[in-house]
Every structure is written in structure tokens, then in C-alpha cells.
Design a protein around this motif. Sequence first.
Motif, short mmCIF file in Angstrom:
data_model
loop_
_atom_site.label_atom_id
_atom_site.label_comp_id
_atom_site.label_asym_id
_atom_site.label_seq_id
_atom_site.Cartn_x
_atom_site.Cartn_y
_atom_site.Cartn_z
N UNK A 201 0.87 -1.16 0.00
CA UNK A 201 0.00 0.00 0.00
C UNK A 201 0.92 1.22 0.00
N UNK A 202 0.75 2.10 -1.00
CA UNK A 202 1.69 3.21 -1.15
C UNK A 202 1.05 4.37 -1.88
N UNK A 203 1.71 5.52 -1.79
CA UNK A 203 1.27 6.70 -2.52
C UNK A 203 2.04 6.78 -3.84
N UNK A 204 1.31 7.13 -4.91
CA UNK A 204 1.92 7.26 -6.23
C UNK A 204 1.37 8.51 -6.91
N UNK A 205 2.15 9.13 -7.81
CA UNK A 205 1.63 10.28 -8.55
C UNK A 205 0.49 9.83 -9.46
N UNK A 206 -0.54 10.66 -9.57
CA UNK A 206 -1.72 10.25 -10.34
C UNK A 206 -1.52 10.37 -11.84
N UNK A 207 -0.71 11.34 -12.27
CA UNK A 207 -0.48 11.49 -13.72
C UNK A 207 0.89 12.10 -13.94
N UNK A 208 1.13 12.57 -15.15
CA UNK A 208 2.48 12.99 -15.51
C UNK A 208 2.67 14.49 -15.56
N UNK A 209 1.86 15.25 -14.84
CA UNK A 209 2.03 16.69 -14.83
C UNK A 209 2.92 17.10 -13.64
N UNK A 210 3.67 18.17 -13.77
CA UNK A 210 4.61 18.56 -12.70
C UNK A 210 3.91 18.84 -11.37
N UNK A 211 2.68 19.32 -11.41
CA UNK A 211 1.98 19.69 -10.18
C UNK A 211 0.96 18.62 -9.78
N UNK A 212 1.17 17.37 -10.17
CA UNK A 212 0.20 16.32 -9.92
C UNK A 212 0.02 16.06 -8.43
N UNK A 213 -1.17 15.61 -8.08
CA UNK A 213 -1.43 15.13 -6.73
C UNK A 213 -1.01 13.67 -6.63
N UNK A 214 -0.96 13.18 -5.40
CA UNK A 214 -0.65 11.78 -5.16
C UNK A 214 -1.91 11.06 -4.71
N UNK A 215 -1.99 9.79 -5.02
CA UNK A 215 -3.11 8.98 -4.59
C UNK A 215 -2.63 7.76 -3.83
N UNK A 216 -3.54 7.16 -3.08
CA UNK A 216 -3.23 5.97 -2.29
C UNK A 216 -3.65 4.72 -3.07
N UNK A 217 -2.75 3.76 -3.18
CA UNK A 217 -2.97 2.57 -3.99
C UNK A 217 -2.58 1.31 -3.25
N UNK A 218 -3.23 0.23 -3.63
CA UNK A 218 -2.69 -1.09 -3.34
C UNK A 218 -2.08 -1.61 -4.64
N UNK A 219 -0.84 -2.01 -4.55
CA UNK A 219 -0.09 -2.47 -5.73
C UNK A 219 0.36 -3.91 -5.49
N UNK A 220 -0.05 -4.81 -6.40
CA UNK A 220 0.31 -6.21 -6.31
C UNK A 220 1.00 -6.61 -7.61
N UNK A 221 2.18 -7.20 -7.50
CA UNK A 221 2.91 -7.69 -8.66
C UNK A 221 2.93 -9.21 -8.62
N UNK A 222 2.48 -9.83 -9.72
CA UNK A 222 2.39 -11.28 -9.83
C UNK A 222 3.32 -11.79 -10.91
#
Length: 363
Positions: A201-222
Motif C-alpha cells: 500500500x503506497x502513494x503514487x503520482x496520479x499522472x504525468x504533470x509537474x503539479x500532480x497530486x498523489x493517490x493511495x494505492x494497493x499495488x500487487x505484482x504477480x
Amino acid sequence: MTNSSERPTTPDIINGIQQVGIGVSDTKAVFNWYRKHLGFDILVFKDEAPAALMKRYTSGEICHRNAYLSLNMLGGGGLEIWQFLSRTPQKPKFPIILGDLGINAMKIRSNDIQKSYDSLRGLELKYLTGINKTVKNGISFYFQDPWDNLVEVVQDRYFFNKTSLSTGGVLGVVIGVSQISESIRFYSDLLGYSILVSDQTLELPLNNTPDTNFGLFRKVVLAHSRPNFGGFGELLGPTQIELLQALDRKPNRIFEDRLWGDLGYIHVCFDVQGMEKLRNRAASLNYPFTVDSAQSFDMGDAAGHFSYVEDPDGTLIEFVETHKVPILKPLGIYLDLKKRNPHKPLPKWMVRTLRFHKVSKDI
């Protein structure tokens, strides 16, 4: 490297990611860019024909299209570069935000990530992150190609054949999902991606703009639980599926009110053997085929059997059982895979004959 003498635990065989489909407005321009800058210079086929079997995803109409299949001989899946000819392909209705439902990005492997980064940095792309190094996620960076498709370049030691560039073929895809536990079941039970590489569970940038906000995600790699089998499995190499669930917002559907074949990542395709058995197993898991070419399709230079299923959020997954691949088309020399042992990888020298399809300049 995997042990190709082992046998799969299911009656069908999934050899790896054959290709990622990209809807474009100019097949030649996209092929030329990926050929020159990322090494996808093996043009297995180019074909112009109606997509008659895809009416379910093209509003009931038969759309004409042009498609190129290109590979990278360093190792990994290829690109199916796909363009509507009978209509103008549409952009997403809204800016894609990380975690939106569908294919967010493709992952390609690199044997020298610093070299890959320096090469792409010289292109002055609209979006290029720095190289990110973490214990759980390895070493990677993101960039956006000139047509706004997000790509992750991942440090990876696997290679099939040395090439002049450090970047290889497709290693995997990043898929936005709504319920990650349900998606894990789909990719594990049907496709065999049952090895958990990481769950964060981590924060990631939502898009590719310089002033982007961050969102909270669950990330699973299989990762896939079986070695690579048969045919072109050693060329395709090991693969990953990365699932992203937005935890603090309701994601949009990337292809909402658009057609399959419109701009962006349209599907991820797996190379398989045993399509009939796979059809039965998919139905038993309540993931029935939504498209099925029955016995064979012909794309001019190549032939086989293809089908589609949908993941729990409607992301399109293609299966292709390849029957025939051109080696020297002018001489009528083709590789007939129907006559080969599906458990046995093709000899490397035979796979390397695909280099006869190498394109060394823009088309």
C-alpha cells in the motif's frame, strides 16, 4: 533462466506475453519510432483486413484496420500496432489517471537501465521520470511515448539474443482494477500468475504533470508460476502482471464510450497451446471466451487460432495459438507449429530466423 523440461499443471500451456495491442492513428509512425528507439525492429507481419470477429467491441460494425506485429530479439513480448481505417480513432474521454480501469502502462525489460535512460533522455520526451530504486520494486523508470502511452522500463537480466540496444521486449503490463482480490483470482486461476512478487500500500503520482497530486494505492505484482514452454516461449521470456487499485477514489474506465481499437492500450495477448482445453477451463472458471476464431484465422503472413476473455473489470485479454509463421515469405518458407511438440521450445537457431524480418530503416 527457467527449466523448460518441467510440465504445466493445467492441460493448456501459456508460454508468455506474445504482444500488447496499441490503438494508433498512424501504424508506420509508431512502428518506426519503436523500431529506432526501443529495438522493436522485427516486423513479423503487416496486414490490412476487416476485423469481422470483433463486432462485439466495435458497436456491432465490422471495422477495417491495419495491423503490424513487431518483436524485439533481445527477448520479451511484441507490439501489435493497430489502426482503424474505416473511422477516426478516438482519444480517451478524460485524462487517464493511474489506477483507471484497463491497461495503464506496459513494462519493457532493459539489460542496462542507465544506458536505456540516457538514450531516451536525449529524445526530449514530454514525460520522463528519474530512475527509481527500491528493494521491493527493483530498478525502473517511466516515460510517455509521443502518442501519450505510458511505458515502464524495468532492469531485468533475462535475454534471448544480444542486440545493439539495451531495451528488450514486453515484460508485463500495469492494469488498473476495482477489486484487487477478485483480479488476483482471475490472473492466478486462469493465467497461472500465482507467484506473489510484492503486495504494497503506497502513494503514487496520479499522472504525468509537474503539479500532480498523489493517490493511495494497493499495488500487487504477480509472476507466472510455470516455466516458459514450447514454441516461442524462450523468446518471450518471464513476465509480470502488476495490479493497481485506487484506494481513495473511484477510477474511470479507460475505454468508456469508446471502441476497442481506439487510441491507447487495447489488450494484452498471451501465446498459448491447447486452445480447446483453455476454452473449457475458462468457462469452468466463469470467464468464458467472448470472441473465438474457432479453428483458424489468417493474417496474410501468419495464421492461428485467437480468442478473447475479459478480466473482472472488462480489460481485454487475448489468447493466440500460432499455427504458421513466415520465415522467408518470397520463397514460401513458413514455420508450421501445429506439427511440433507443444511442450518443447523451438531451437534457438530456428527462432533466430525471425531476423530475416528485421527492418533497418523507416518504412
